[in-house]
Design an enzyme around this catalytic site. Structure first.
Site: not given
Ligand code: CDT
Length: 311
Positions: A48, A108, A125, A144, A170, A195
Site C-alpha cells: 500500500e 488510497n 480503499k 487516512e 491494509c 502499512n
Molecule cells: N494503513 C492501514 O490501514 N493501517 C491500519 C492501522 C490501523 S490502527 C489505526 C491497519 O489496519 O493496519
C-alpha cells in the site's frame, strides 16, 4: 507450470523515508520485480502507498499532502519504468499509491496490471482507519480519514493472469465483509498491501498483538473464503516510526505457504495451486448449498451494534 498454478510473489518493502525520491523507490521495485520473475512469478504484489513514506503519520494541510505525495496520473514519468519492465518481462503487478483523480478527489488506491502492462483493475480503499483531527500528544498521526475519501470502487474481481483476482488495502483485511464480497464473485486470489504501525496510537495495545491480528485475519479469511491471500508490507523504521513486517502468502487451507523473515526489501514466492480451494468450495463452504442470507440481514442494515432482536 501446471494449468491450474499461478506464480505468486509478494515484494515486501523496507522503509521509505521522507527524503527518498520516487525514482529511488521505483528502482527498488524494479529490482524485486526482476527477482520475482526469475522465481517464475506471474504476479508480484507491492505494498500500500508503495511510492512514498507512510505520509498519513504527519500533520499537514490537504494541499501539501496532495502536492507532495499523490499521483495525478498513473503511470507517470516516475513510475513508467515499472510498466515498461513488466511488459518486457511478462509479469503482472499490484501497486498501492495515493491517487488524485482528474476531478480532484483523493483516494488510497491499488491497481492491478497485466503482463502487457495494461491497468486492468482499480480498487479504492473503503475501510479507512485513523482520524481527521490533529492529535498533538500522540507520538504520530494516522490521518487516512483526513487525507482520503472513502473509496467508490469496491471490491471488484478481475479474470486476468489465469486467475480470478480481487484487491483490498491494509485495514480492509481485518473486516470479514471485504473477503466475502470477493469470495461471492468466485475470487481465487486476494491481494493486498499494508502499512501497519507497530504502535497503536488509539489505545495501549500490546505490540505483539499487531502481528498476531495481521496473521489470524489473513489465515482465517483465506480459509473461510477459499482463496489464496497475498499480503505485502511496507515495514521497518521509516524515519524512526516502526511498522510491522510479516508479509505472507496464505493458502485456501488457512496455512502460511511463505512468510518474509526480515523488515527489509524481500521477495517471497509460491506456485499457488488454484485447485486447492475446490475441496472447500464444494464441501464445507459450498455457499449455494449452505449459506442462509435470509438470516444475515442485520449485516447490511446495521453499521454498529444495536438492541438485540427478540422473536
Ligand atoms: N494503513 C492501514 O490501514 N493501517 C491500519 C492501522 C490501523 S490502527 C489505526 C491497519 O489496519 O493496519
Amino acid at each position: 507450470m501446471s494449468k491450474n498454478k499461478i506464480g505468486l510473489a509478494v515484494a515486501q518493502m523496507g522503509p521509505v523515508h521522507l527524503a527518498d525520491s520516487r525514482t529511488a523507490v521505483v528502482q527498488r521495485l524494479l529490482e524485486m520485480m526482476r527477482e520475482a520473475k526469475a522465481r517464475q512469478a506471474d504476479l508480484v504484489v507491492f505494498p500500500e502507498l508503495a511510492l512514498t513514506t507512510f505520509f498519513p503519520r504527519y500533520w499537514m494541510s490537504q494541499e501539501e499532502a496532495e502536492t507532495r505525495f499523490f499521483e495525478a496520473q498513473m503511470p507517470n514519468a516516475d513510475v513508467q519504468p515499472l510498466f515498461d519492465e513488466a511488459r518486457k518481462l511478462g509479469i503482472g503487478f499490484y501497486l498501492g499509491y495515493a491517487e488524485l483523480t482528474p476531478e480532484g478527489r483523493p483516494y488510497n488506491t491499488a491497481i492491478l496490471v497485466d503482463k502487457s502492462a495494461n491497468i486492468v483493475g482499480k480498487y479504492r480503499k473503503v475501510h479507512l482507519p485513523g482520524h481527521v483531527d490533529h492529535k498533538p500528544d500522540a507520538p504520530f498521526q494516522h490521518l487516512e480519514k483526513k487525507f482520503f475519501d472513502v473509496g467508490d470502487k469496491a471490491w471488484g474481481v478481475w479474470d486476468t493472469l489465469g486467475a480470478k483476482i480481487g484487491m483490498a488495502l491494509c485495514n480492509d483485511r481485518r473486516w470479514p465483509e471485504t473477503w466475502r464480497v470477493m469470495s461471492l464473485q468466485s475470487a481465487e486470489i486476494v491481494v493486498l498491501g499494508y502499512n501497519t504501525p507497530s504502535q497503536n496510537i488509539h489505545w495501549d495495545e500490546p505490540v505483539h498483538l499487531r502481528m498476531h491480528h495481521h496473521l489470524i485475519t489473513l489465515q482465517a479469511s483465506a480459509y473461510q473464503n477459499c482463496v489464496w491471500a497475498a499480503a505485502a508490507a511496507k515495514c521497518g523504521r521509516e524515519d524512526g516510526f516502526h511498522m510491522i513486517g510479516g508479509s505472507v502468502i496464505v493458502s485456501p487451507t488457512g496455512e502460511i505457504a511463505a512468510q518474509a523473515s526480515t523488515e527489509e526489501d524481500e521477495v517471497i514466492t509460491v506456485q499457488a495451486d488454484l485447485d486447492l480451494a475446490k475441496a472447500f468450495r464444494q464441501n464445507v463452504f459450498d455457499f449455494a448449498r449452505h449459506r442462509r442470507p435470509e438470516y444475515y440481514q442485520l449485516i447490511v442494515d446495521r453499521v454498529g451494534p444495536g438492541e438485540p432482536l427478540t422473536s
